[in-house]
Design an enzyme around this catalytic site. Structure first.
Site, short mmCIF file in Angstrom:
data_model
loop_
_atom_site.label_atom_id
_atom_site.label_comp_id
_atom_site.label_asym_id
_atom_site.label_seq_id
_atom_site.Cartn_x
_atom_site.Cartn_y
_atom_site.Cartn_z
N PHE A 42 6.67 71.80 5.45
CA PHE A 42 6.93 70.34 5.04
C PHE A 42 6.69 70.26 3.34
O PHE A 42 6.14 71.13 2.77
CB PHE A 42 5.90 69.57 5.61
CG PHE A 42 6.22 68.93 6.91
CD1 PHE A 42 6.44 69.76 8.05
CD2 PHE A 42 6.40 67.58 7.23
CE1 PHE A 42 6.36 69.18 9.23
CE2 PHE A 42 6.79 66.92 8.50
CZ PHE A 42 6.76 68.00 9.31
N LYS A 85 9.67 79.82 -0.72
CA LYS A 85 8.72 80.04 0.25
C LYS A 85 9.04 80.98 1.22
O LYS A 85 8.59 81.54 2.45
CB LYS A 85 7.87 78.85 1.09
CG LYS A 85 6.96 78.03 -0.01
CD LYS A 85 6.23 77.06 0.73
CE LYS A 85 5.66 76.16 -0.32
NZ LYS A 85 4.12 75.93 -0.38
N ASN A 91 -7.63 65.52 0.38
CA ASN A 91 -6.30 64.40 0.04
C ASN A 91 -6.06 63.55 1.47
O ASN A 91 -6.93 63.64 2.34
CB ASN A 91 -5.46 65.30 -0.07
CG ASN A 91 -5.09 66.28 1.14
OD1 ASN A 91 -4.49 65.61 2.20
ND2 ASN A 91 -5.03 67.45 1.05
N LYS A 94 -27.11 69.78 -4.66
CA LYS A 94 -26.30 68.64 -5.09
C LYS A 94 -26.05 68.52 -6.74
O LYS A 94 -27.11 68.74 -7.54
CB LYS A 94 -26.86 67.48 -4.48
CG LYS A 94 -25.82 66.04 -4.88
CD LYS A 94 -26.53 65.07 -4.01
CE LYS A 94 -25.93 63.63 -4.72
NZ LYS A 94 -26.68 62.53 -4.17
N ILE A 129 -0.37 79.46 2.65
CA ILE A 129 -0.59 79.93 4.21
C ILE A 129 0.90 80.08 4.69
O ILE A 129 1.28 81.10 5.21
CB ILE A 129 -1.32 78.97 4.93
CG1 ILE A 129 -2.70 78.83 4.23
CG2 ILE A 129 -1.31 79.59 6.40
CD1 ILE A 129 -3.44 77.64 5.16
O1 C5P Z 1 3.92 73.89 -2.22
P1 C5P Z 1 3.66 72.56 -1.29
O2 C5P Z 1 2.23 72.20 -0.87
O3 C5P Z 1 4.20 71.25 -1.73
O4 C5P Z 1 4.25 72.85 0.12
C1 C5P Z 1 3.92 72.34 1.27
C2 C5P Z 1 4.31 73.09 2.48
O5 C5P Z 1 3.52 74.43 2.23
C3 C5P Z 1 3.57 72.44 3.64
O6 C5P Z 1 4.18 73.20 4.67
C4 C5P Z 1 2.28 72.95 3.57
O7 C5P Z 1 1.65 72.91 5.11
C5 C5P Z 1 2.32 74.38 3.05
N1 C5P Z 1 1.29 74.90 2.42
C6 C5P Z 1 0.48 75.92 3.02
N2 C5P Z 1 -0.37 76.60 2.24
C7 C5P Z 1 -0.58 75.96 1.11
C8 C5P Z 1 0.01 74.94 0.53
C9 C5P Z 1 0.91 74.67 1.05
O8 C5P Z 1 0.68 76.49 4.11
N3 C5P Z 1 -1.68 76.64 0.23
#
Ligand code: C5P
Length: 425
Positions: free
Chosen positions: A337, A355, A223, A303, A321
């Site tokens: 975030f 979360k 991304n 590939k 995470i």
């Molecule tokens: O659910 P979303 O991706 O929008 O949430 C964003 C927050 O969750 C951010 O703080 C991002 O670093 C964390 N995140 C994470 N692991 C993931 C997806 C998002 O720690 N697989």
């Protein structure tokens, strides 16, 4: 005193002002001859420096000297069509993390104490957003005069930092207080102004950047996250006294200065493992990374050829995470975030709860804001309510966020120790 500009040899100091924007205001005193050296020292400490001179200052040193040492044109006029078309005086004042007036003459102190705005230096000090520090330089009798003392008290009570002056022989032949501090000391003390100590002794773990989920040896899912915000937060946490571990996905950024440990990872699974390895002694976890929600079920060893008309990729969910960290039995203060294109508040609020976070930073993402180096804004949401941080540069937002979370962390710890808080829960 010999008033010839000299540039003494010195060893390069440890960078203490990384990425800080310093607007150096030079007013008209003999000590102005030392200010070009100050510019060099600030730059060597990692700062970007722009110089603003009063007319009187130009009697002592030429703008060309400052242009050469700062690498930028010098600002001097309040109503200058050319300058206003570029970075206007308000923009210049807002640009600066630190406005440093060195030397600050007795007259300049008086003008700043009164809040004047009739020249560029005074107007910039008045319109600033960042820290204002002044390094007085004047004859000892002027320094001791009650009028000057009164001006200093007014400036101090308005939150202005006074650096010096030193004591010793003066250009006029007098002996006493009023010498401008040496450039090296001013640079060092200017850097110390950013060291807040709010996270002193804490271990802060931060994730930053995107993740890259391989499809085959040459392709992958990723991304547009640049890592800028995570790296700026790492820097701000270091300044607040923390030991920082930064776990970063693939970004084009250099390691931030003074970060204790930088772990470079590629995939979400690697990021999770690196984060978990640092959890046992972690006090604050800040998840800034844009982690891919899904990864290809299998990364192909060869590939993929474009023979087929259609191609399906099987994706599987990545671990969340930050949610995993928040669910740990001995969890750190956990910050997430939420980069959102719409319904910022509602989506962020929902993530805070889902979360199990202590704090969420809602970050509007549009065509011009959110990702990359540009200015952005944040809305901090926690159990106490909302705290907006208006449009600003990422380093400055990072410092404001770190200040806020350090306050919340201390409050949380205080209330956990307060025996009355057990009844409230
Ligand atoms: O659910 P979303 O991706 O929008 O949430 C964003 C927050 O969750 C951010 O703080 C991002 O670093 C964390 N995140 C994470 N692991 C993931 C997806 C998002 O720690 N697989």
């Amino acid at each position: 005193m010999d008033a010839t500009p000299t540039f003494p040899q010195y060893t390069v100091p440890m960078a203490l002002l990384p990425n800080k924007r310093v607007l150096l205001g030079v007013s008209g005193g003999i000590a102005a001859y030392k200010s070009p050296d100050l510019v060099r020292r600030l730059r060597e400490a990692g700062a970007e420096v722009r110089v603003l001179m009063t007319r009187a200052a130009m009697e002592f040193v030429t703008p060309l000297t400052f242009q050469a040492v700062s690498g930028h044109p010098v600002y001097s006029e309040l109503l200058d069509e050319k300058a206003e078309a570029g970075m206007g005086h308000i923009e210049l004042a807002r640009w600066a993390d630190l406005v440093l007036v060195a030397p600050a003459t007795a007259d300049t102190l008086a003008r700043l104490a009164q809040g004047r705005a009739d020249d560029l230096l005074a107007a910039a000090c008045l319109a600033r957003r960042g820290i204002l520090a002044v390094a007085p330089a004047m004859n000892q009798a002027m320094w001791e005069n009650p009028a000057t003392r009164g001006n200093l008290r007014a400036l101090e009570s308005a939150g202005v930092t006074i650096l010096g002056p030193g004591h010793g022989s003066q250009a006029c032949g007098d002996e006493g207080a009023g010498r401008m501090l040496e450039p090296a000391e001013i640079a060092q003390r200017a850097a110390a102004l950013f060291e807040t100590g709010g996270l002193a002794g804490r271990h802060v773990v931060i994730t930053a950047g995107p993740t890259f989920e391989p499809i085959d040896p040459v392709r992958g899912l990723t991304n547009r996250s640049s890592g800028t915000m995570g790296f700026a937060i790492a820097e701000a946490a270091v300044e607040a006294g923390a030991r920082v571990t930064l776990v970063s996905g693939p970004v084009a950024l250099a390691a931030p200065q003074r970060v204790d440990c930088l772990v470079r990872v590629e995939t979400a699974m690697q990021m999770r493992d690196a984060v978990m390895a640092h959890m046992p002694d972690c006090d604050v976890f800040i998840a800034v990374a844009a982690v891919a929600d899904y990864r290809p079920a299998r990364a192909l060893p060869r590939k993929i050829k474009k023979d087929a008309e259609q191609l399906s990729l099987e994706l599987v969910r990545n671990p969340d995470i930050v949610a995993e960290v928040a669910a740990l039995p001995r969890r750190p203060f956990t910050v997430g975030f939420a980069a959102e294109t719409d319904q910022l508040e509602q989506n962020a609020q929902a993530k805070l709860v889902a979360k199990g976070l202590d704090l969420i930073c809602a970050n509007p993402v549009g065509p011009d804001t959110g990702f990359g180096d540009g200015a952005t804004s944040l809305l901090l949401i926690d159990a106490q309510g909302q705290h907006p941080l208006p449009l600003d540069s990422k380093p400055r937002l990072a410092r404001a966020l770190v200040d806020y979370l350090a306050r919340r962390l201390h409050e949380k710890e205080d209330s956990a120790q307060d025996p009355r808080s057990a009844h409230r829960q």
